[in-house]
Motif scaffolding. Structure first.
Motif, short mmCIF file in Angstrom:
data_model
loop_
_atom_site.label_atom_id
_atom_site.label_comp_id
_atom_site.label_asym_id
_atom_site.label_seq_id
_atom_site.Cartn_x
_atom_site.Cartn_y
_atom_site.Cartn_z
N GLU A 1 1.07 -0.86 0.07
CA GLU A 1 -0.04 -0.07 -0.02
C GLU A 1 0.76 1.40 0.08
O GLU A 1 0.59 2.07 -0.54
N VAL A 2 2.18 1.55 1.05
CA VAL A 2 2.87 2.21 0.96
C VAL A 2 3.64 2.16 -0.78
O VAL A 2 3.24 4.15 -1.41
N THR B 1 -7.43 8.99 0.67
CA THR B 1 -6.50 7.65 0.92
C THR B 1 -6.10 7.70 2.16
O THR B 1 -5.72 6.76 2.37
N TRP B 2 -4.63 8.41 2.65
CA TRP B 2 -4.09 8.02 3.60
C TRP B 2 -5.11 7.61 4.23
O TRP B 2 -4.27 7.14 5.58
N LYS C 1 4.15 9.94 5.58
CA LYS C 1 3.67 10.86 5.94
C LYS C 1 5.57 11.81 5.54
O LYS C 1 5.70 12.57 5.20
N HIS C 2 6.05 11.14 6.16
CA HIS C 2 7.45 10.56 6.32
C HIS C 2 8.30 10.61 5.28
O HIS C 2 9.38 11.54 4.75
N THR D 1 10.53 13.83 3.19
CA THR D 1 11.79 13.10 3.16
C THR D 1 12.53 13.71 1.30
O THR D 1 13.86 14.19 1.25
N LEU D 2 11.63 12.59 1.04
CA LEU D 2 11.89 13.26 -0.52
C LEU D 2 11.82 14.25 -1.09
O LEU D 2 12.64 14.75 -1.99
N SER D 3 11.02 14.85 -0.55
CA SER D 3 10.57 16.68 -1.10
C SER D 3 11.38 17.30 -0.26
O SER D 3 12.66 18.46 -1.43
#
Length: 540
Positions: A253-254, A290-291, A303-304, A308-310
């Protein structure tokens, strides 16, 4: 045969050398990103610096070192690529902005944000374009056509949404943050749509029919891009709610959540839409529906992961912009006319200042006409802060300028090189000067901002916040108002603030139809290990 084998080995050695140089460049770049993170952490409490300016400064210093070690031949480790920027770096930044945005505050000011982001960008675009035509034709800077002047208007109308995230705090100034950041995202999308529309039309024979087609194409791109983002977000919510991957594996799902987010951006690119707008609204829809359909551990992970990617993409962007600013090839073309280069940069900076002032103050006045409470109105100090915080130009302007005035990152024309170097100058000056001054300016103009906005925090943590709708606003029940009579909004207020008239119907529609189908907090049946937390159920 021996000759062929020798040639093959020689060719293989050249490829190996090239690959090794790329590996060296990537090693240095990753090390620099780590240095930016460490230095940014050490400067966390600094009232002037932020991580964007830190990365920019480290990039400039690195560029100088590389320039000296290569004997003035190059200043950067990687060649600027529009694909790298638009396909890999921008999506996580914009998606995370939509995913983390405090929706209540964002939609409470939705019409003001759209006024600033869409109408304001068009006003700024017109002023910068007309100013460029008026001044640059007199300066004889090169063979620029009408399409180039209009492209300049689109390039310098794009604010830097990334730097806005760094200089404003969502908790301390929620109203300003939602207005400036929401406007900057819509502004970037509008600028890119304008830029693409300019490139797709033959503007050498301008007529009323072409103007109508231009407006129609702009509206089509704007609306369809938003709808595509909403559709993709709803599709991901429905799939995860119906299939419920979490009962077997949270990894699935992630992965699906992240891939569906990226798919929304790539679908917009595939259909030549505004991917910025698409992925932003996809992020908002995913955070609303969705979340809440994934397991609790997946919520924390996603969320993290998005944050982190951003964060990494932001640091990468500013680090690269700092290094690329010293690219000797572009500056060599204007070395014979430094005064003209300074003049062009100064004119562009002046047009950016004038273009933003031309819409912030009049549109703020128009927006205030629609507000009932004085606390909802944008006062003069807030207007000045909004004007100032939106003056920064960043990677979107750089990417559009490279697209218009270079071929594969290179240019051989004096006028094009002058526009590229002027864009770099404006980006550096606006990011450093305006970025450094924004935090102190907020403290001076809005000294009690945190206390004043505590009552209108966009996502309160009280139990009531769990039942607030997406389009939350101040119009609650009579009991919430302490029995006070709420004046009926005037027709002008209803026209300018449609969210006041659709709020009640949206809440009914969302609760009755949307959440039962697509999930969301409070409407997914609770079973052991299901995505719905027990504490969410008890509020209902």
């Amino acid at each position: 045969m021996a000759v062929d084998a020798g040639a093959f080995i020689t060719r293989l050695g050249m490829v190996t050398t090239s690959d090794h140089s790329s590996v060296v460049s990537m090693n240095l770049f990753v090390a620099l990103i780590c240095a930016c993170i460490v230095v940014g952490h050490l400067l966390e409490e600094n009232r002037w610096m932020n991580e964007s300016i830190t990365a920019l400064a480290i990039g400039l210093c690195t560029g100088i070192v590389i320039l000296l070690t290569t004997g003035g031949k190059s200043s950067h480790l990687l060649v600027f690529s529009e694909d790298l920027f638009f396909i890999y770096l921008l999506p996580p930044i914009i998606f995370n902005a939509g995913f983390q945005v405090k929706k209540k505050q964002f939609f409470r000011n939705f019409m003001t944000i759209m006024l600033f982001g869409a109408i304001g960008t068009l006003i700024s675009f017109a002023i910068v374009s007309l100013g460029a035509i008026h001044f640059f034709q007199k300066m004889n800077i090169g063979s620029l056509k009408i399409g180039d002047f209009l492209a300049i208007g689109a390039i310098f109308s794009a604010t830097d949404s990334v730097c806005t995230l760094q200089v404003l705090n969502q908790d301390e100034t929620p109203l300003l943050y939602s207005l400036v950041f929401g406007e900057s995202v819509v502004n970037d999308a509008t600028s890119v749509v304008l830029f693409n529309a300019i490139q797709s039309f033959d503007l050498s024979h301008f007529s009323s029919s072409i103007a109508l087609q231009f407006v129609g194409n702009f509206l089509y791109l704007f609306i369809t891009s938003t709808l595509l983002g909403v559709f993709t977000g709803l599709l991901s919510a429905y799939m995860i709610k119906r299939l419920y991957f979490g009962r077997h594996s949270t990894d699935r799902e992630v992965a699906l959540l992240i891939l569906m987010a990226y798919l929304s951006y790539m679908l917009a690119e595939l259909f030549y839409l505004s991917a910025i707008l698409t992925v932003f609204f996809c992020g908002i829809v995913m955070s609303h529906y969705t979340w809440h359909n994934v397991t609790e551990s997946s919520r924390v992970t996603t969320k993290h992961a998005f944050a982190t990617l951003s964060f990494g993409a932001e640091i990468f962007l500013f680090l690269y912009v700092g290094m690329d600013a010293l690219d000797i090839e572009k500056w060599r073309f204007i070395s014979d006319s430094p005064g003209k280069s300074v003049g062009v940069s100064s004119i562009l900076m002046g047009l950016v200042l004038a273009g933003r002032a031309a819409f912030v103050f009049p549109l703020s006045f128009l927006s205030n006409l629609a507000k009932n409470s004085p606390h909802e109105k944008i006062n003069f100090n807030q207007q000045v802060t909004i004007w100032w915080a939106g003056l920064m130009r960043g990677a979107v302007s750089m990417a559009l300028a490279y697209n218009q005035f270079t071929r594969s990152g290179h240019t051989q024309l004096h006028g094009n090189a002058l526009m590229i170097t002027s864009t770099i100058t404006v980006v550096l000056f606006s990011t450093v000067v305006f970025g450094l001054m924004t935090k102190p300016l907020v403290r001076i103009l809005l000294p009690q901002s945190k206390q004043n906005t505590s009552m209108i925090a966009s996502e309160p943590s009280s139990p009531k916040s769990f039942t607030l709708p997406l389009l939350g606003n101040e119009h609650d029940s009579e009991t919430d108002k302490g029995g006070q009579h709420v004046p009926r909004p005037t027709s002008l207020r209803m026209l300018l603030s449609p969210s006041h008239t659709v709020h009640h119907y949206w809440r009914k529609f969302d609760n009755a139809f949307m959440r039962p189908v697509f999930g969301g907090r409070g409407f997914v049946p609770f079973v052991p290990g299901s995505p719905t937390e027990q504490e969410d159920v008890q509020w209902h």
